[in-house]
Design a protein around this motif. Sequence first.
Motif, short mmCIF file in Angstrom:
data_model
loop_
_atom_site.label_atom_id
_atom_site.label_comp_id
_atom_site.label_asym_id
_atom_site.label_seq_id
_atom_site.Cartn_x
_atom_site.Cartn_y
_atom_site.Cartn_z
N LEU A 159 0.82 -1.20 0.00
CA LEU A 159 0.00 0.00 0.00
C LEU A 159 0.86 1.26 0.00
O LEU A 159 0.58 2.23 -0.71
CB LEU A 159 -0.92 -0.01 1.23
N ARG A 160 1.93 1.25 0.78
CA ARG A 160 2.73 2.45 1.01
C ARG A 160 3.89 2.63 0.03
O ARG A 160 4.36 3.75 -0.18
CB ARG A 160 3.28 2.45 2.44
N LEU A 161 4.37 1.53 -0.55
CA LEU A 161 5.58 1.61 -1.35
C LEU A 161 5.50 2.55 -2.56
O LEU A 161 6.46 3.29 -2.82
CB LEU A 161 5.98 0.22 -1.83
N PRO A 162 4.43 2.52 -3.35
CA PRO A 162 4.43 3.40 -4.53
C PRO A 162 4.71 4.86 -4.21
O PRO A 162 5.48 5.52 -4.92
CB PRO A 162 3.02 3.19 -5.11
N GLU A 163 4.10 5.37 -3.14
CA GLU A 163 4.35 6.77 -2.80
C GLU A 163 5.78 6.99 -2.35
O GLU A 163 6.43 7.97 -2.72
CB GLU A 163 3.39 7.25 -1.71
N VAL A 164 6.32 6.07 -1.54
CA VAL A 164 7.70 6.22 -1.07
C VAL A 164 8.67 6.17 -2.24
O VAL A 164 9.62 6.97 -2.32
CB VAL A 164 8.04 5.13 -0.03
N LEU A 165 8.46 5.25 -3.17
CA LEU A 165 9.32 5.19 -4.35
C LEU A 165 9.26 6.49 -5.14
O LEU A 165 10.29 7.04 -5.55
CB LEU A 165 8.89 4.02 -5.24
N ALA A 166 8.06 6.99 -5.33
CA ALA A 166 7.89 8.23 -6.10
C ALA A 166 8.58 9.40 -5.41
O ALA A 166 9.30 10.18 -6.05
CB ALA A 166 6.41 8.53 -6.28
N GLN A 167 8.38 9.53 -4.11
CA GLN A 167 8.96 10.66 -3.39
C GLN A 167 10.48 10.55 -3.31
O GLN A 167 11.19 11.56 -3.36
CB GLN A 167 8.36 10.74 -1.99
N ALA A 168 11.01 9.32 -3.17
CA ALA A 168 12.47 9.16 -3.13
C ALA A 168 13.09 9.53 -4.47
O ALA A 168 14.14 10.19 -4.53
CB ALA A 168 12.83 7.73 -2.74
N ARG A 169 12.46 9.11 -5.57
CA ARG A 169 12.96 9.49 -6.89
C ARG A 169 12.93 11.00 -7.07
O ARG A 169 13.87 11.62 -7.56
CB ARG A 169 12.11 8.84 -7.99
N LEU A 170 11.80 11.56 -6.68
CA LEU A 170 11.61 13.01 -6.85
C LEU A 170 12.62 13.81 -6.03
O LEU A 170 13.25 14.74 -6.54
CB LEU A 170 10.18 13.38 -6.45
N LEU A 171 12.81 13.41 -4.78
CA LEU A 171 13.75 14.14 -3.93
C LEU A 171 15.17 13.97 -4.45
O LEU A 171 15.97 14.92 -4.43
CB LEU A 171 13.64 13.64 -2.49
N GLY A 172 15.50 12.75 -4.93
CA GLY A 172 16.83 12.55 -5.50
C GLY A 172 17.07 13.42 -6.72
O GLY A 172 18.17 13.92 -6.94
N ARG A 173 16.01 13.65 -7.51
CA ARG A 173 16.14 14.48 -8.72
C ARG A 173 16.23 15.96 -8.39
O ARG A 173 16.97 16.70 -9.05
CB ARG A 173 14.93 14.22 -9.63
N GLU A 174 15.52 16.38 -7.36
CA GLU A 174 15.42 17.81 -7.07
C GLU A 174 16.47 18.32 -6.08
O GLU A 174 16.67 19.52 -5.96
CB GLU A 174 14.02 18.12 -6.49
N SER A 175 17.14 17.41 -5.35
CA SER A 175 18.07 17.84 -4.32
C SER A 175 19.51 17.73 -4.81
O SER A 175 19.79 17.21 -5.90
CB SER A 175 17.88 17.01 -3.05
N VAL A 176 20.43 18.21 -3.99
CA VAL A 176 21.86 18.16 -4.32
C VAL A 176 22.64 17.77 -3.08
O VAL A 176 22.12 17.79 -1.96
CB VAL A 176 22.37 19.53 -4.84
N GLY A 177 23.89 17.40 -3.28
CA GLY A 177 24.79 17.16 -2.17
C GLY A 177 24.37 16.01 -1.28
O GLY A 177 23.87 14.98 -1.74
N ASP A 178 24.55 16.20 0.03
CA ASP A 178 24.27 15.14 0.99
C ASP A 178 22.80 14.72 0.98
O ASP A 178 22.48 13.55 1.18
CB ASP A 178 24.64 15.60 2.41
N GLU A 179 21.90 15.68 0.74
CA GLU A 179 20.48 15.35 0.71
C GLU A 179 20.17 14.41 -0.45
O GLU A 179 19.41 13.46 -0.31
CB GLU A 179 19.64 16.62 0.60
N GLN A 180 20.79 14.67 -1.59
CA GLN A 180 20.59 13.80 -2.74
C GLN A 180 21.15 12.40 -2.47
O GLN A 180 20.53 11.39 -2.82
CB GLN A 180 21.26 14.38 -3.98
N VAL A 181 22.31 12.34 -1.84
CA VAL A 181 22.92 11.05 -1.52
C VAL A 181 22.00 10.23 -0.63
O VAL A 181 21.79 9.03 -0.86
CB VAL A 181 24.29 11.27 -0.84
N GLU A 182 21.44 10.86 0.40
CA GLU A 182 20.56 10.12 1.29
C GLU A 182 19.27 9.71 0.59
O GLU A 182 18.74 8.61 0.82
CB GLU A 182 20.23 10.91 2.55
N ALA A 183 18.75 10.58 -0.26
CA ALA A 183 17.53 10.22 -1.00
C ALA A 183 17.78 8.99 -1.87
O ALA A 183 16.92 8.10 -1.97
CB ALA A 183 17.08 11.40 -1.87
#
Length: 426
Positions: A159-183
């Motif tokens: 139930l929860r995975l699709p949203e988490v996958l989407a948000q992790a991809r999105l944050l990885g695309r939109e962030s930089v540096g350490d935040e992107q690495v953790e995403a």
Amino acid sequence: MVGTGHTDSSAFDVVLVPLDVTYKVVFVPTSPHIGPQLARLRRRRALTQDELAASAVVSVDVVRRLEQGKRTSARLSTLDSLARALGCTTADLLALDQKEGASGGGPRVEEIRHALTTPEVLGLIEPVEEEPVCLEELRGQMQRVWALYQDGFYAQVALRLPEVLAQARLLGRESVGDEQVEAEGLLATAYQAAAGVTITLGHPDLSFLAVERALNAARFSGSELHHASAVNFLSWVYRRSGRLSDAEHVATRAAEAIEPPWSGASSSHLAVFGSLLVNAAGAAARTKHVNRCRDLTSIARSAAERVGSDHVDRWAVFGPGVVAMTAVNDAVELDDLDTARRFIDQVPTVEGVPSSWRARYLLNVALTHTRHRNYQQAIEALAEAHRVASEWARYHPQSRVTAQILLERGYGRKAPNLVDIAQHDA
């Protein structure tokens, strides 16, 4: 590779692009029963729509439209907030039937399939503007999903995975540096959960796709622990698919690559190393390579002694109790039930190990006692496995096999639930 802006890849460079309002995977499709269920739970708490909205800190229009059936999707964070305000679980709010959700071909698996294979995920549509969640919120979502996965609540995970996958991809695309690495690291973990659920529910092709993407996300996170953890999942998927030589090979190679110093290494590092060895030992046991299984287990046991206590995080589940339990499992795989029974007596009291891990061990305890004709102990162990991880145990084949043996021995009257266990079609 760190900080490249890459957020996902398999055979293609892929990005997440929501297609339209219906398929914005940052939203969760709701059950057709959610409107009446939401209204029923709200009235039971003697709340007006305005009071519920205020308590949950959501728009009253969201509450009103959900109850009227005019809204067909909602953020999981919104559903979680409504559930907390109503004093129930999100599953209760969605009227989610755990038995149906656990079945192999169920709709929740299809939602994972959709999340893994949509055209937008393959980079065939340009990204659109979307506001990502903050890293702290994503971390909390992933922590919740990972705990549910480890405890065998696969319907909730799906139930929860699709949203988490989407948000992790999105944050990885939109962030930089350490935040992107953790995403990217969180994305790798989410894909591992997807691999685990799909292989358990009988969808190996989806599992291989998910674990491949976990490996890619782990590489771009730059973390050797994330990568080794993803390889460990690959090894397990190989084992579940009967590719035992591949399972042992990739696990031992990865263990060699990250072998830690025996002093000064972190618990997480030791745990991933030891977990790879445990997986390799399990593959060796299934191919009846006794000495190799014992050698690998011996090294894993030394690592567990360094860790000191059972260790659970998003990279590994490992420690003295885990090694002791898996030694029993391997003895059963080797058809050495005398050794299995002796090892059972040596398993310490295990605290903090996820429910699905304990249930797997208990199924082997039940089978060992059954083969030694200690039928009452077998019934107790089987019942305990279903108590601690009921959803997980329902579709594990060994559960059914043991129940069938006990029924043949005439224990159906003493344990009526054996019939249900033996007849369950996973």
